[in-house]
Design an enzyme around this catalytic site. Structure first.
Site, PDB file in Angstrom:
ATOM      1  N   GLU A 252       0.881  -1.174   0.000  1.00 21.66           N
ATOM      2  CA  GLU A 252       0.000   0.000   0.000  1.00 21.66           C
ATOM      3  C   GLU A 252       0.903   1.203   0.000  1.00 21.66           C
ATOM      4  O   GLU A 252       1.571   1.498   0.994  1.00 21.66           O
ATOM      5  CB  GLU A 252      -0.920  -0.044   1.225  1.00 21.66           C
ATOM      6  CG  GLU A 252      -2.086   0.926   1.127  1.00 21.66           C
ATOM      7  CD  GLU A 252      -1.770   2.277   1.732  1.00 21.66           C
ATOM      8  OE1 GLU A 252      -1.446   3.188   0.943  1.00 21.66           O
ATOM      9  OE2 GLU A 252      -1.832   2.428   2.952  1.00 21.66           O
ATOM     10  N   CYS A 286      -2.397   8.720   3.402  1.00 19.64           N
ATOM     11  CA  CYS A 286      -2.277   8.307   2.003  1.00 19.64           C
ATOM     12  C   CYS A 286      -3.528   8.653   1.214  1.00 19.64           C
ATOM     13  O   CYS A 286      -3.457   9.044   0.060  1.00 19.64           O
ATOM     14  CB  CYS A 286      -1.988   6.816   1.910  1.00 19.64           C
ATOM     15  SG  CYS A 286      -3.211   5.786   2.721  1.00 19.64           S
TER      16      CYS A 286
END
Length: 481
Positions: A252, A286
């Site tokens: 990720e 993020c």
């Protein structure tokens, strides 16, 4: 949800020699500059010993049924809630998170544990299937594989390791965590609280190592898979090394999520939500809203209101309940942000507010900043600005806005503001090249929805039941009749 893991790439001296490896980790309060704690790095043999102990714990843990594993997760949730104040204070001191946001993070982690305990037994249950034209029976079983190496960043010191841990504890695996150095204390406290909750010793442990030893952990025969959250550069290195050793990975990575303000958007809602989406967790998330792609029809109205809202944000002590924006996590992160904004302005961007941090002041405080006229080839357009800096890009119309949103090497999340929900769903499903899309809203993660991205934002999924099946052996058992 990740950090810009610049520290995951070894620094270089002028003669291109690597910086000598450190022997200790020093944590530091980014709000005050105060040194917090010093930790000794482990030797290679000490780290390998933790991996070996994790494998031994796995050999017993894998024998438990999913139903027998679930109560451990419920107990971890209980212990986390009991220690919410203590953990939130530590996170605030280690990386500058607002204290109130730390309390929210602990609650999310507790919910993840409970979701996994409630849904894991069904998600991972054996499946009966027919084969050979329906004449014979088969069973698909999801078997644990062993030790999972988890490399995690600093921006969510509990949530990042917990979403890996909960899924793999339910699946029957063991987890060894390498946390970001600046939140070493948070990693160790999480381990201690899991032990307090009754999790068998060794099943989840923390290693304190540098990059060289970390690479050797990836290569270790007893490590069966690697999951990592961080920058795309660090992810590329870890993914390559794991693949060379034939080990599965879930990555990720970074993103510069685009939030589209379309011609029929509710401007008041869009402004309020986009400010929240850009500043949540001090802008170090993020899936933060980072690029704001605004159509001509509503550009002036949105930008003027958005800038005024960003100007009014209260920056200050992360322990103060009224503070809306705390410090960025470290001096390194502060310097990176200063450089990215400067390069974007040199490349033609216009500064609408902020962008003037006091470099001599105590603490790593960067003000809420808005850049307009952001151009391809500059950090504000191409890269991830991991802090409270918003990039505004003008689009001719809705179709152009969608084109600009996808004009990125990243593909983690994004958002759409429009009063036409059917249109938003169609754009999200058929055109938005990301793993997640928010419609008229902002949020970080939900235990019942998949989390992950595409392109340089990585691959694999966590949450929503998907994470529990990433590191299992989907084993086919054929029966004669």
């Amino acid at each position: 949800m990740k950090s810009n893991l610049a520290s995951d790439v070894p620094e270089r001296l002028p003669n291109d020699q690597k910086v000598p490896p450190m022997s200790t980790i020093q944590t530091k309060n980014p709000a005050t500059g105060e040194n917090l704690q010093t930790y000794d790095l482990m030797s290679e043999s000490e780290a390998f010993g933790i991996v070996e102990a994790a494998h031994e714990a796995f050999l017993d843990w894998r024998k438990k049924s999913h139903e027998e594993r679930a109560p451990y997760l419920r107990k971890i949730a209980e212990v986390l809630r009991d220690n919410a104040d203590k953990f939130s204070e530590l996170m605030t001191k280690e990386m500058g998170k607002l204290y109130k946001d730390g309390k929210t993070e602990i609650e999310i982690c507790a919910r993840i544990c409970e979701y996994t305990a409630d849904n894991g037994p069904d998600a991972l249950a054996d499946e009966e299937r027919q084969h050979s034209g329906g004449k014979k029976r088969g069973i698909v079983t999801y078997s644990p594989i062993g030790v999972i190496y988890s490399v995690q960043p600093w921006n969510f010191p509990v949530y990042q390791p917990m979403r890996v841990l909960a899924a793999n504890i339910m699946a029957g695996n063991a987890v060894v965590l390498k946390h970001a150095s600046i939140c070493t204390g948070s990693g160790l406290l999480l381990r201690d609280l899991c032990l307090e909750a009754g999790l068998p010793k060794g099943l989840f442990d923390v290693i304190l190592v540098g990059h060289d030893v970390s690479d050797k952990i990836i290569e270790h025969d007893l490590v069966r898979a690697v999951t990592m959250t961080g920058s795309d550069g660090a992810g590329s290195h870890i993914g390559e090394l794991a693949a060379k050793n034939l080990k599965k990975t879930v990555l990720e990575l970074g993103s510069n999520d685009a939030y589209l303000v379309l011609e029929d958007a509710d401007i008041d809602l869009a402004v309020k939500t986009c400010v929240q989406g850009r500043l949540y967790n001090n802008g170090e998330t993020c899936v933060s809203a980072k690029r704001f792609v605004v159509t001509d029809a509503v550009y002036d109205d949105f930008v003027s209101a958005f800038v005024e809202s960003m100007k009014s944000v209260k920056m200050g002590d992360p322990f103060d309940e009224d503070t809306q924006l705390g410090p960025v996590s470290s001096e390194e992160q502060f310097d990176t942000l200063v450089e990215q904004v400067a390069k974007s302005l040199d490349g033609g961007a216009t500064l609408l507010c902020g962008g003037d941090p006091d470099k001599d002041a105590k603490g790593c405080y960067y003000p809420a900043t808005v850049l307009a006229d952001c151009k391809p080839g500059t950090p504000a357009y191409d890269d991830e600005l991991f802090g409270p800096v918003a990039s505004i890009i003008r689009a001719k119309d809705d179709e152009d806005a969608m084109r600009i949103a996808n004009d990125s090497r990243y593909g983690l999340g994004g958002g759409i503001f429009t009063k036409d929900e059917d249109k938003a769903i169609r754009l999200a499903r058929d055109h938005f090249d990301t793993g997640m899309v928010r419609i008229n809203s902002f949020g970080a993660a939900d235990p019942n929805m998949p989390f992950g991205g595409v392109k340089d934002s990585g691959y694999g999924r966590e949450h929503g039941g998907f994470g529990m099946k990433e590191f299992v052996n989907a084993k086919a058992i054929f029966l004669p009749s």
